[in-house]
Design an enzyme around this catalytic site. Structure first.
Site, PDB file in Angstrom:
ATOM      1  N   THR A 103      -0.687  22.514  15.344  1.00 22.40           N
ATOM      2  CA  THR A 103      -1.549  21.341  15.291  1.00 22.40           C
ATOM      3  C   THR A 103      -1.315  20.526  16.554  1.00 22.40           C
ATOM      4  O   THR A 103      -0.173  20.175  16.861  1.00 22.40           O
ATOM      5  CB  THR A 103      -1.213  20.491  14.050  1.00 22.40           C
ATOM      6  OG1 THR A 103      -1.393  21.297  12.879  1.00 22.40           O
ATOM      7  CG2 THR A 103      -2.099  19.269  13.950  1.00 22.40           C
ATOM      8  N   LYS A 179      -8.743  20.293  12.531  1.00 19.85           N
ATOM      9  CA  LYS A 179      -7.422  20.197  11.893  1.00 19.85           C
ATOM     10  C   LYS A 179      -6.948  18.751  11.864  1.00 19.85           C
ATOM     11  O   LYS A 179      -6.335  18.299  10.886  1.00 19.85           O
ATOM     12  CB  LYS A 179      -6.409  21.083  12.627  1.00 19.85           C
ATOM     13  CG  LYS A 179      -4.984  21.043  12.036  1.00 19.85           C
ATOM     14  CD  LYS A 179      -4.931  21.575  10.610  1.00 19.85           C
ATOM     15  CE  LYS A 179      -3.589  21.377   9.934  1.00 19.85           C
ATOM     16  NZ  LYS A 179      -2.548  22.305  10.331  1.00 19.85           N
ATOM     17  N   LYS A 247       4.268  12.992  13.653  1.00 18.00           N
ATOM     18  CA  LYS A 247       3.602  13.634  14.801  1.00 18.00           C
ATOM     19  C   LYS A 247       2.082  13.610  14.651  1.00 18.00           C
ATOM     20  O   LYS A 247       1.372  13.136  15.547  1.00 18.00           O
ATOM     21  CB  LYS A 247       4.083  15.082  14.932  1.00 18.00           C
ATOM     22  CG  LYS A 247       3.294  15.928  15.946  1.00 18.00           C
ATOM     23  CD  LYS A 247       3.791  17.353  16.030  1.00 18.00           C
ATOM     24  CE  LYS A 247       3.409  18.208  14.846  1.00 18.00           C
ATOM     25  NZ  LYS A 247       2.009  18.706  14.909  1.00 18.00           N
TER      26      LYS A 247
END
Length: 305
Positions: A103, A179, A247
């Site tokens: 990702t 995503k 993150k």
């Protein structure tokens, strides 16, 4: 693709964590010749015991591979695997394909793709969703974008790893962007579920009954249903760690700032994950946000001493 053709295909899987190991196993089960590589020698040894081949570096794993599948945590690790010391780009054959599962910011995916494609190899931007169990079963959801040539080259691996493959565009970055929309919702839903469960405990409610009622009601979400059993069991063994959403929700903030687009709900969720990480739970399961709420408010949850 016939079994005999697929058996001639050589695949390198770089990153044999909970997801990567399952993906490598699925590829092997489909008849592909799979070499595994990981910073953990134990993970590589385990894959070799299961009948795969092992390699010590990305360059060694990628040598002669038709397909290189990268299953690491973030963009920095992906770049290191490709272009760092002993990187896969040194040894990947011309016309082979690199499938990136991490990702990351779509702009970074575009940059990595451009850099690799300039060397005569293909890049498929292909973030994954589904968890370790579905990885092992070859039933992941893959959100992919890239050139028609990249898709064609990657097809045997995609067929082996995915139950659902979404082809989302002919250039890298689109898969990454899809995503990130998923991660925005996932992070917000975990934070909201954790807040609700801790608040229910503060009200003196039986939280097992709360779980039963909410999962049968309009307030349910996939994340509530999937993560809140961890809270009920007092088990914060990481299936997906708090730091993952520090993150990913951080990437959302960066993308939104660049686009001059307000994302106040995901910003609030990010602060809860940051607070949970700061309290020493960064490597624990992401349902630990509920523990953070409990600590701040003096609420007792299952497993609390």
């Amino acid at each position: 693709m016939s079994a005999s053709t697929s058996q001639n295909q050589r695949v390198a899987v770089i990153g044999l964590g909970s997801m990567g190991f399952g993906m490598a196993t699925s590829l092997k089960r489909a008849g592909l010749a799979v070499t595994g590589c990981d910073v953990s020698a134990d993970a590589v040894a385990r894959f070799v015991r299961d009948g795969g081949a092992g390699a010590q570096t990305p360059a060694e794993a990628a040598k002669g591979a038709d397909i290189v599948v990268s299953v690491v945590v973030n963009a920095a690790q992906t770049e290191a695997i490709l272009f760092g010391k002993d990187g896969a780009a040194e040894t990947m054959p011309k016309d082979s394909v690199f499938i990136s599962s991490a990702t990351m910011d779509p702009d970074v995916a575009r940059r990595l793709a451009k850099q690799l494609e300039a060397t005569g190899r293909h890049y498929l931007d292909a973030p994954i969703s589904g968890g370790a169990q579905r990885a092992a079963q070859g039933e992941l959801t893959i959100l992919a974008s890239g050139s028609p040539a990249a898709f064609a080259k990657a097809r045997p691996a995609l067929d082996a790893m995915a139950a659902k493959l979404y082809e989302l565009g002919d250039a890298a970055g689109q898969g990454a962007a899809f995503k990130m929309i998923n991660q925005l919702l996932a992070g917000v839903h975990i934070a909201a579920a954790s807040e609700a469960m801790a608040f229910a405990a503060k009200q003196g409610l039986d939280i097992r009954k709360v779980y039963e009622v909410i999962t049968a009601s309009a307030g349910n979400s996939w994340m509530f249903e999937n993560r809140m059993p961890h809270v009920l069991d007092g088990d914060y063994t990481p299936r997906s760690a708090v730091e993952i959403f520090v993150k990913d929700l951080g990437i959302i903030q960066d993308m939104a700032r660049s686009a001059r687009f307000p994302v106040p709900v995901s910003a609030a969720a990010l602060q809860m994950f940051l607070m949970t990480a700061a309290a020493g739970m960064g490597r624990d399961d992401d349902a630990s946000v509920a523990r953070m709420y409990a600590q701040v408010t003096g609420v007792k949850l299952p497993g609390d001493k």
